[in-house]
Design a protein around this motif. Structure first.
Motif: not given
Length: 276
Positions: A116-119, A123-125, A138-144, A168-171
């Motif tokens: 959620t709200d990936f932008p 950077r932190e992730l 290679e891409g710009s997705t949250d999934s990759e 856990g890190l994402i949350e």
């Protein structure tokens, strides 16, 4: 958002998985019954294991129902383990490098859902990805990004633990940015021998996920069904939504669960994020 399937078992022609079922993945690309969007037309991808150590992948930005090359490939190729994914973007560009499944060495990864709200957290992730792995994105997705976080946390050694640590890190990151429900996910990953599939969301209301029941039992229940007669006893499918309406053929994966498929069986384990 997206739809996907993960198959393992005796070698099967890709056409049998992608086109022939009543609610095939190609049908779902136009008429999904259980997805957030009815149409999943922002590209697709197929990953399969053949004679090489690493899996092959085929990606396209065409809608799955419209791509002649997919039809040609599916009619000829067969494999004992297949990942297939149809995409409905949550904001990132429609381009081949954003199509699932993603590959790293022997590993494949695909995701339905979103960070959620990936932008706001990207950077932190990204800074948490192991520096040696980061150039491979290679891409710009949250999934990759999610995939490379799992690799950073040891996906190749402990898939369940690595995905738990990545979530856990994402949350934790999302909540520090004021995001109430940071992740929504069904994920599948494989090393070519075992498949791990996860159903989880921060809001505890996750996207749909199912696995098939025992083929031998179904064959005994429906002796006149030609599709079941052709499937080997070790055939296993984990899918975003059932590929047909045969009663008793599918079981819903409970929320907050990991499914591990190895050989002709599967095990279900509770799943929860971990924070280091």
């Amino acid at each position: 958002m997206c739809r996907w399937l993960a198959y393992s078992g005796s070698p099967v022609n890709l056409e049998e998985l992608l086109y022939k079922p009543a609610n095939s993945l190609v049908i779902q690309s136009k008429h999904s019954r259980m997805g957030v969007e009815t149409t999943n037309g922002d590209g697709f991808g197929v990953g399969w294991y053949g004679t090489s150590p690493e899996p092959g992948v085929f990606h396209s930005t065409e809608p799955a129902w419209h791509d002649r090359n997919l039809r040609e490939l599916a009619a000829q190729a067969s494999s004992r383990r297949v990942f297939a994914h149809i995409r409905a973007t949550t904001g990132s560009a429609v381009q081949q490098t954003n199509c699932h499944p993603f590959r790293h060495g022997r590993w494949l990864w695909m995701h339905n859902g979103l960070i959620t709200d990936f932008p706001a957290v990207k950077r932190e992730l990204a800074m948490a990805v192991e520096p040696g792995l980061y150039p491979e994105i290679e891409g710009s997705t949250d999934s990759e990004m999610f995939f490379y976080l799992a690799l950073t946390f040891g996906l190749e050694q402990d898939p369940r633990g690595a995905v738990a640590a990545a979530v856990g890190l994402i949350e934790d990151t999302g909540r520090r940015h004021g995001i109430e429900h940071p992740i929504q996910m069904t994920v599948a990953t494989t090393d070519g021998d075992t498949t791990w599939a996860f159903r989880y969301s921060s809001e505890r209301h996750s996207r749909s996920l199912f696995h098939n029941t025992d083929i031998a039992t179904l064959r005994a229940q429906y002796p006149d069904n030609p599709v079941l007669q052709e499937l080997a006893d070790n055939a296993r499918l984990v899918v975003s939504e059932p590929l047909g309406d045969l009663r008793g053929a599918w079981r819903e994966v409970p929320d907050a669960t990991c499914v591990v498929v190895h050989g002709g069986g599967e095990d279900l384990f509770p799943f929860s994020p971990s924070v280091s």
